[in-house]
Motif scaffolding. Structure first.
Motif, PDB file in Angstrom:
ATOM      1  N   ARG A  12     123.645  31.724 -18.111  1.00  0.00           N
ATOM      2  CA  ARG A  12     123.566  32.991 -18.830  1.00  0.00           C
ATOM      3  C   ARG A  12     122.435  33.841 -18.253  1.00  0.00           C
ATOM      4  NH1 ARG A  12     123.769  31.827 -25.163  1.00  0.00           N
ATOM      5  NH2 ARG A  12     121.758  30.834 -24.702  1.00  0.00           N
ATOM      6  N   PRO A  13     122.364  35.131 -18.608  1.00  0.00           N
ATOM      7  CA  PRO A  13     121.330  36.010 -18.046  1.00  0.00           C
ATOM      8  C   PRO A  13     119.904  35.551 -18.320  1.00  0.00           C
ATOM      9  CG  PRO A  13     123.026  37.317 -19.116  1.00  0.00           C
ATOM     10  CD  PRO A  13     123.312  35.887 -19.441  1.00  0.00           C
ATOM     11  N   ASP A  14     119.684  34.826 -19.440  1.00  0.00           N
ATOM     12  CA  ASP A  14     118.313  34.421 -19.743  1.00  0.00           C
ATOM     13  C   ASP A  14     117.765  33.441 -18.711  1.00  0.00           C
ATOM     14  OD1 ASP A  14     119.805  32.231 -20.479  1.00  0.00           O
ATOM     15  OD2 ASP A  14     119.180  32.229 -22.579  1.00  0.00           O
ATOM     16  N   PHE A  15     118.643  32.787 -17.931  1.00  0.00           N
ATOM     17  CA  PHE A  15     118.154  31.949 -16.832  1.00  0.00           C
ATOM     18  C   PHE A  15     117.343  32.787 -15.858  1.00  0.00           C
ATOM     19  CE2 PHE A  15     118.368  30.551 -12.456  1.00  0.00           C
ATOM     20  CZ  PHE A  15     117.981  29.225 -12.536  1.00  0.00           C
ATOM     21  N   TRP A  16     117.888  33.940 -15.508  1.00  0.00           N
ATOM     22  CA  TRP A  16     117.215  34.800 -14.526  1.00  0.00           C
ATOM     23  C   TRP A  16     115.965  35.433 -15.110  1.00  0.00           C
ATOM     24  CZ3 TRP A  16     119.087  33.437 -10.144  1.00  0.00           C
ATOM     25  CH2 TRP A  16     120.424  33.035 -10.050  1.00  0.00           C
ATOM     26  N   LEU A  17     115.990  35.742 -16.396  1.00  0.00           N
ATOM     27  CA  LEU A  17     114.803  36.306 -17.039  1.00  0.00           C
ATOM     28  C   LEU A  17     113.654  35.308 -17.028  1.00  0.00           C
ATOM     29  CD1 LEU A  17     116.432  38.097 -20.112  1.00  0.00           C
ATOM     30  CD2 LEU A  17     115.540  39.166 -18.035  1.00  0.00           C
ATOM     31  N   LYS A  18     113.969  34.042 -17.278  1.00  0.00           N
ATOM     32  CA  LYS A  18     112.941  33.001 -17.295  1.00  0.00           C
ATOM     33  C   LYS A  18     112.443  32.663 -15.895  1.00  0.00           C
ATOM     34  CE  LYS A  18     114.786  30.804 -21.478  1.00  0.00           C
ATOM     35  NZ  LYS A  18     115.492  29.614 -22.020  1.00  0.00           N
ATOM     36  N   ASN A  19     113.244  32.997 -14.891  1.00  0.00           N
ATOM     37  CA  ASN A  19     112.883  32.645 -13.518  1.00  0.00           C
ATOM     38  C   ASN A  19     112.521  33.870 -12.679  1.00  0.00           C
ATOM     39  OD1 ASN A  19     113.536  29.522 -13.017  1.00  0.00           O
ATOM     40  ND2 ASN A  19     115.010  30.348 -14.479  1.00  0.00           N
ATOM     41  N   ASP A  20     112.157  34.953 -13.376  1.00  0.00           N
ATOM     42  CA  ASP A  20     111.637  36.157 -12.715  1.00  0.00           C
ATOM     43  C   ASP A  20     112.560  36.682 -11.619  1.00  0.00           C
ATOM     44  OD1 ASP A  20     109.288  36.063 -14.284  1.00  0.00           O
ATOM     45  OD2 ASP A  20     108.458  34.562 -12.936  1.00  0.00           O
ATOM     46  N   GLY A  21     113.792  36.821 -11.939  1.00  0.00           N
ATOM     47  CA  GLY A  21     114.707  37.349 -10.944  1.00  0.00           C
ATOM     48  C   GLY A  21     115.994  37.802 -11.572  1.00  0.00           C
ATOM     49  N   SER A  22     116.915  38.238 -10.756  1.00  0.00           N
ATOM     50  CA  SER A  22     118.236  38.623 -11.226  1.00  0.00           C
ATOM     51  C   SER A  22     119.269  37.979 -10.316  1.00  0.00           C
ATOM     52  CB  SER A  22     118.406  40.146 -11.225  1.00  0.00           C
ATOM     53  OG  SER A  22     118.289  40.652  -9.907  1.00  0.00           O
ATOM     54  N   GLY A  23     120.408  37.701 -10.888  1.00  0.00           N
ATOM     55  CA  GLY A  23     121.443  37.056 -10.096  1.00  0.00           C
ATOM     56  C   GLY A  23     122.784  37.158 -10.771  1.00  0.00           C
ATOM     57  N   GLY A  24     123.719  36.341 -10.309  1.00  0.00           N
ATOM     58  CA  GLY A  24     125.075  36.409 -10.810  1.00  0.00           C
ATOM     59  C   GLY A  24     125.331  35.472 -11.966  1.00  0.00           C
ATOM     60  N   GLU A  25     126.557  35.003 -12.051  1.00  0.00           N
ATOM     61  CA  GLU A  25     126.988  34.193 -13.181  1.00  0.00           C
ATOM     62  C   GLU A  25     126.721  32.709 -12.986  1.00  0.00           C
ATOM     63  OE1 GLU A  25     131.093  35.197 -13.625  1.00  0.00           O
ATOM     64  OE2 GLU A  25     130.678  37.232 -14.351  1.00  0.00           O
ATOM     65  N   LEU A  39     146.912  35.651 -16.071  1.00  0.00           N
ATOM     66  CA  LEU A  39     147.001  34.555 -15.108  1.00  0.00           C
ATOM     67  C   LEU A  39     145.906  34.621 -14.052  1.00  0.00           C
ATOM     68  CD1 LEU A  39     150.863  34.775 -14.702  1.00  0.00           C
ATOM     69  CD2 LEU A  39     149.669  32.688 -15.396  1.00  0.00           C
ATOM     70  N   GLY A  40     145.202  33.491 -13.866  1.00  0.00           N
ATOM     71  CA  GLY A  40     144.300  33.332 -12.736  1.00  0.00           C
ATOM     72  C   GLY A  40     143.001  34.092 -12.802  1.00  0.00           C
ATOM     73  N   ILE A  41     142.526  34.444 -13.986  1.00  0.00           N
ATOM     74  CA  ILE A  41     141.306  35.232 -14.125  1.00  0.00           C
ATOM     75  C   ILE A  41     140.279  34.448 -14.936  1.00  0.00           C
ATOM     76  CG2 ILE A  41     140.304  37.370 -15.020  1.00  0.00           C
ATOM     77  CD1 ILE A  41     142.162  37.697 -12.557  1.00  0.00           C
ATOM     78  N   GLY A  42     139.043  34.318 -14.398  1.00  0.00           N
ATOM     79  CA  GLY A  42     138.042  33.531 -15.096  1.00  0.00           C
ATOM     80  C   GLY A  42     136.619  34.030 -14.979  1.00  0.00           C
ATOM     81  N   GLY A  43     136.401  35.206 -14.364  1.00  0.00           N
ATOM     82  CA  GLY A  43     135.055  35.767 -14.306  1.00  0.00           C
ATOM     83  C   GLY A  43     134.605  36.229 -15.687  1.00  0.00           C
ATOM     84  N   ILE A  65     136.690  38.450 -18.344  1.00  0.00           N
ATOM     85  CA  ILE A  65     137.097  37.917 -19.647  1.00  0.00           C
ATOM     86  C   ILE A  65     136.715  38.899 -20.754  1.00  0.00           C
ATOM     87  CG2 ILE A  65     136.571  36.131 -21.363  1.00  0.00           C
ATOM     88  CD1 ILE A  65     136.607  34.104 -19.078  1.00  0.00           C
ATOM     89  N   PHE A  66     135.494  39.405 -20.733  1.00  0.00           N
ATOM     90  CA  PHE A  66     135.101  40.371 -21.759  1.00  0.00           C
ATOM     91  C   PHE A  66     135.990  41.609 -21.712  1.00  0.00           C
ATOM     92  CE2 PHE A  66     131.128  38.012 -22.311  1.00  0.00           C
ATOM     93  CZ  PHE A  66     130.936  38.156 -23.680  1.00  0.00           C
TER      94      PHE A  66
END
Length: 402
Positions: free
Chosen positions: A307-320, A271-275, A279-280
């Motif tokens: 997804r993580p490839d967004f940050w890879l393409k934009n030269d940075g790191s971030g969250g979900e 119940l109430g979990i969506g990160g 989920i994994f």
């Protein structure tokens, strides 16, 4: 147990070789759900911003609505007179309703999130007036009218609403209470669970199936007792609720302690979990379904899941997720995700979505909700495929930075 649920079944098709993860089929009178799956929150009998047809187009198989809100407006009897929630809102797929308990207790003495952040509601803000063996007495947040929700009336209202899957009434304890209170609350929840089950049996038409609930807070020994309780009674499914801790690590420990005790033959809902990381982790522990307002609420705040490839393409790191409110996107002609098949990513650029936010155009909230719903459904499909192919750990890297 099957005689209680003639139109329901739950069958595992694939079992992961390296964890408790599995792919299964949950059959209901309104169709089948392939698990693991995500249940989107149509809290007041509507997904905020999207029609049922748009939800289907985005790949959604199952949604939920909220007993607490719907009992206050428009009322269970009124929904029943209009053919139940499915006909009332135009959704022809599987549905779940919760018991109403979470909202009574979270609105009554503050949410788990508030407790973790050290916040307290004032006396005037509290709506929960009394918890007793009989049930919970509370004030409506709409007009201040007094209501009493008992295990029997919770089942009656959920019967009127007509969802395929319903849940027993439980006391959802706040985060800050001690073990002694948590234990007393758990036993009260068990007594309410038995009353809920008896009321369900008394009025059972074969069109609904009931979930028992595992409480016990962050205490493994209490969770073990609660798991043994639901295992020993003919609930169709099992919901894991209550406080799961103050950190993701503690949540993982609590879920693990529960899932080590639960019968794998029944569907289990967290119940109430969506990160994404949650989920994994839950899937590896054997959780079958999840629900959370996060994907749709995030969209209403200008956020898009990535997804993580967004940050890879934009030269940075971030969250979900990214916030399209940011000025970095005002001249960005790319879609949110070039690989995403949703209508938003096929049609709109990040620059346009940024403009819509700045212009306060309602279209952007619908567009971002479509993307986030599609994202979650793509995630769950990818997880199911990875389980079948025994590469869940590898698939996780495609969806989160590890």
């Amino acid at each position: 147990m099957n005689s209680l649920y003639p139109r329901f079944s739950f069958q595992t098709q694939y079992q992961d070789k390296f964890s408790k993860a599995k792919v299964a089929t949950l059959v209901t009178p309104h169709g089948a759900v392939t698990t693991p799956n995500f249940i989107f929150c149509a809290t007041k009998a509507a997904i905020k911003g999207l029609t049922p047809a748009q939800m289907k187009e985005a790949g959604t198989e199952i949604i939920l609505s909220n007993t607490y809100h719907l009992m206050l407006q428009p009322g269970g009897k009124r929904v029943e007179r209009r053919g139940g929630l499915h006909r009332f809102m135009g959704w022809d797929g599987p549905m779940l309703t919760d018991s109403g308990g979470f909202q009574i207790f979270s609105l009554g003495h503050g949410s788990v999130a508030n407790e973790i952040k050290g916040k307290r509601l004032t006396h005037r803000q509290k709506t929960l007036l009394k918890i007793s063996e009989e049930g919970a007495v509370f004030k409506s947040y709409l007009d201040g009218a007094l209501h009493t929700l008992t295990p029997e009336s919770s089942i009656e209202i959920q019967r009127q609403l007509g969802a395929d899957l319903i849940v027993v009434l439980d006391e959802c304890t706040p985060f800050h209470v001690d073990k002694s209170y948590t234990e007393k609350s758990m036993h009260l929840t068990h007594r309410w669970g038995l009353r809920s089950l008896e009321e369900f049996k008394r009025t059972n038409s074969g069109q609904q199936a009931i979930y028992g609930i595992v409480q016990g807070g962050v205490y493994p020994d209490l969770r073990k007792i609660a798991a043994a309780f639901v295992n020993s009674h003919p609930f169709f499914g099992i919901a894991v609720g209550g406080s799961l801790g103050a950190t993701k690590e503690q949540m993982a420990e609590v879920v693990n302690s529960v899932m080590n005790e639960i019968s794998p033959q029944r569907p289990v809902h967290l119940l109430g979990i969506g990160g994404i990381s949650d989920i994994f982790n839950g899937v590896r522990e054997g959780i079958d379904t999840f629900d959370c307002v996060h994907p749709t609420r995030l969209a209403r705040h200008g956020g898009a899941l990535v997804r993580p490839d967004f940050w890879l393409k934009n030269d940075g790191s971030g969250g979900e997720h990214i916030s399209l409110k940011g000025s970095r996107f005002k001249d960005d002609d790319l879609p949110i995700d070039e690989s995403c098949p949703c209508s938003t990513c096929k049609t709109f650029s990040r620059a346009y979505l940024h403009h819509l936010i700045k212009a306060q155009e309602l279209l952007v909230y619908q567009a971002l909700t479509i993307h986030n719903v599609t994202f979650m459904n793509r995630l769950m499909r990818a997880i199911r495929t990875a389980i079948i192919e025994n590469r869940l750990e590898e698939e996780q890297k495609n969806w989160m930075q590890v």
